[in-house]
Design a protein around this motif. Structure first.
Motif, short mmCIF file in Angstrom:
data_model
loop_
_atom_site.label_atom_id
_atom_site.label_comp_id
_atom_site.label_asym_id
_atom_site.label_seq_id
_atom_site.Cartn_x
_atom_site.Cartn_y
_atom_site.Cartn_z
N UNK A 1 0.83 -1.20 0.00
CA UNK A 1 0.00 0.00 0.00
C UNK A 1 0.88 1.26 0.00
N UNK A 2 1.89 1.27 0.86
CA UNK A 2 2.77 2.43 0.94
C UNK A 2 3.58 2.62 -0.33
N UNK A 3 4.01 1.51 -0.96
CA UNK A 3 4.72 1.63 -2.24
C UNK A 3 3.83 2.23 -3.31
N UNK A 4 2.55 1.89 -3.28
CA UNK A 4 1.61 2.49 -4.22
C UNK A 4 1.50 3.99 -4.02
N UNK A 5 1.44 4.41 -2.76
CA UNK A 5 1.40 5.84 -2.45
C UNK A 5 2.64 6.55 -2.97
N UNK A 6 3.81 5.98 -2.68
CA UNK A 6 5.07 6.62 -3.06
C UNK A 6 5.23 6.70 -4.57
N UNK A 7 5.03 5.60 -5.25
CA UNK A 7 5.24 5.60 -6.70
C UNK A 7 4.14 6.35 -7.44
N UNK A 8 2.90 6.30 -6.90
CA UNK A 8 1.81 7.04 -7.53
C UNK A 8 2.07 8.54 -7.54
#
Length: 403
Positions: A361-368
């Protein structure tokens, strides 16, 4: 014949679970932890709806790529720390680890409040993200609830994320208009202090499972195909959310010819309608155990919406309607995915599995945030919609293959 009996027993078990109420203790702990999660996520989300426009007053605020990275950087440090914090909470207890995480959240917010550059915001947001307590909170809920009612308790947490983002959409423009960007970060730090008080004084202690999860290898959880599909899904969902909000604030302000302080007038009716429509959908999915079908329908709807949105993004009202549809789907998925995670996670791997889920979930936030900023900086806003649609199409395929 045996398959029929098995299916009958399985259905009977689900019906018993649906009728089984939470005990007062389970309800109290789940509600308190959902509130803790909601307040913390509100503090993180408050920046997202306005920062792409409000950052223009800061040094470096004209660099969209840098602004996008500032929006999503907390997700990067969250991703790095989710598994360590989940394991530490298994070893030393949920409460002390969450308290440490909230102190880091407060410190990061204060740094953001005292800076006048996007670089300073990046540093503060990165420190906020280091306090990666999501896995510890969800593991605490799992400690406090019976397996038969755990899905509903987890759904409370998932729903709190959607509600927090909904509130941030309304409150963020009002706060920036009244107290400025620096004041917004002081409010965020205050929310962190509220979370610290909740953790310290209001959530009861419950016994944890005896098996130490730090001794379990990550690959044992990664081998679970269903968990992999759900983890990939939460990555795609939050990538889409953060990349869209690199584009949407400026797009809506420009198309609607409205000041930043009035942006809440767009967000509020959209969110209210989305929440009203989301509730019966989640109730139907949970009571009838249609989790996989609901997931496939929601992801498929997201793919279609994003493909269409790129062609109507020049219209203010079309974008508002599309935003409303997006949040109906987003809120359903935010409640549905944690519920499915709780069902697919073996109890002895709980902290590690939830750490991996929150890491994705956090990787999605960062890369998004970062990728959305780069696309706007070097291409166009429509490329954000197109990339998000393609990513969700991949998610749909993964879901079909793994669930």
């Amino acid at each position: 014949m045996s398959d029929t009996l098995h299916n009958t027993d399985h259905t009977s078990t689900h019906q018993q679970e649906a009728r089984m109420p939470l005990t007062p203790q389970e309800r109290k702990i789940s509600a308190n932890l959902a509130l803790l999660f909601a307040v913390r996520m509100l503090g993180l989300f408050l920046l997202t709806p306005v920062f792409a426009d409000a950052a223009k007053q800061l040094s470096g605020g004209d660099n969209t790529a840098l602004v996008g990275f500032a929006i999503g950087v907390y997700g990067l440090t969250q991703a790095v720390m989710q598994i360590p914090f989940g394991m530490l909470s298994d070893r030393f207890g949920r409460r002390p680890i969450i308290m440490i995480g909230m102190v880091m959240f407060i410190v990061g917010g204060i740094i953001c409040a005292m800076t006048d550059s996007v670089t300073g915001i990046i540093i503060g947001r990165a420190i906020q993200g280091l306090g990666a307590i999501s896995a510890a909170i969800t593991a605490w809920i799992a400690d406090a609830t019976r397996p038969e009612v755990r899905a509903r308790a987890m759904a409370m947490v998932g729903g709190s994320i959607g509600l927090s983002f909904a509130l941030s959409l309304v409150l963020s423009p009002l706060l920036v208009d009244s107290v400025g960007l620096s004041g917004l970060f002081w409010v965020i730090s205050l929310l962190g202090f509220v979370c610290l008080l909740l953790t310290t004084f209001f959530v009861p202690t419950v016994p944890m499972h005896q098996q130490v999860i730090a001794d379990v290898k990550a690959k044992e959880v990664l081998k679970n195909r269903q968990l992999f599909g759900l983890n990939a899904g939460v990555f795609c969902l939050h990538f889409t959310l953060m990349s869209l909000f690199v584009v949407l604030p400026s797009l809506l302000l420009q198309l609607g010819q409205i000041p930043l302080g009035d942006l809440w007038k767009v967000y509020l009716p959209v969110i209210v309608i989305a929440l009203v429509l989301m509730v019966p959908a989640v109730f139907w999915i949970e009571t009838r155990k249609q989790h996989i079908r609901g997931l496939l329908l929601c992801v498929g709807g997201l793919v279609g919406l994003l493909f269409v949105w790129q062609f109507v993004s020049a219209s203010f009202w079309a974008s508002v309607v599309a935003l409303g549809v997006f949040f109906v789907i987003f809120n359903i998925l935010e409640a549905l995915i944690p519920s499915m995670i709780s069902r697919a996670t073996p109890p002895q791997h709980k902290g590690l599995a939830l750490g991996l889920y929150n890491m994705f979930q956090a990787l999605g936030v960062a890369t998004g945030g970062a990728v959305g900023g780069l696309l706007v900086q070097y291409f166009s806003a429509n490329t954000v919609f197109l990339l998000a649609a393609m990513l969700c199409l991949i998610w749909l395929w993964i879901t079909y293959k793994t669930q």
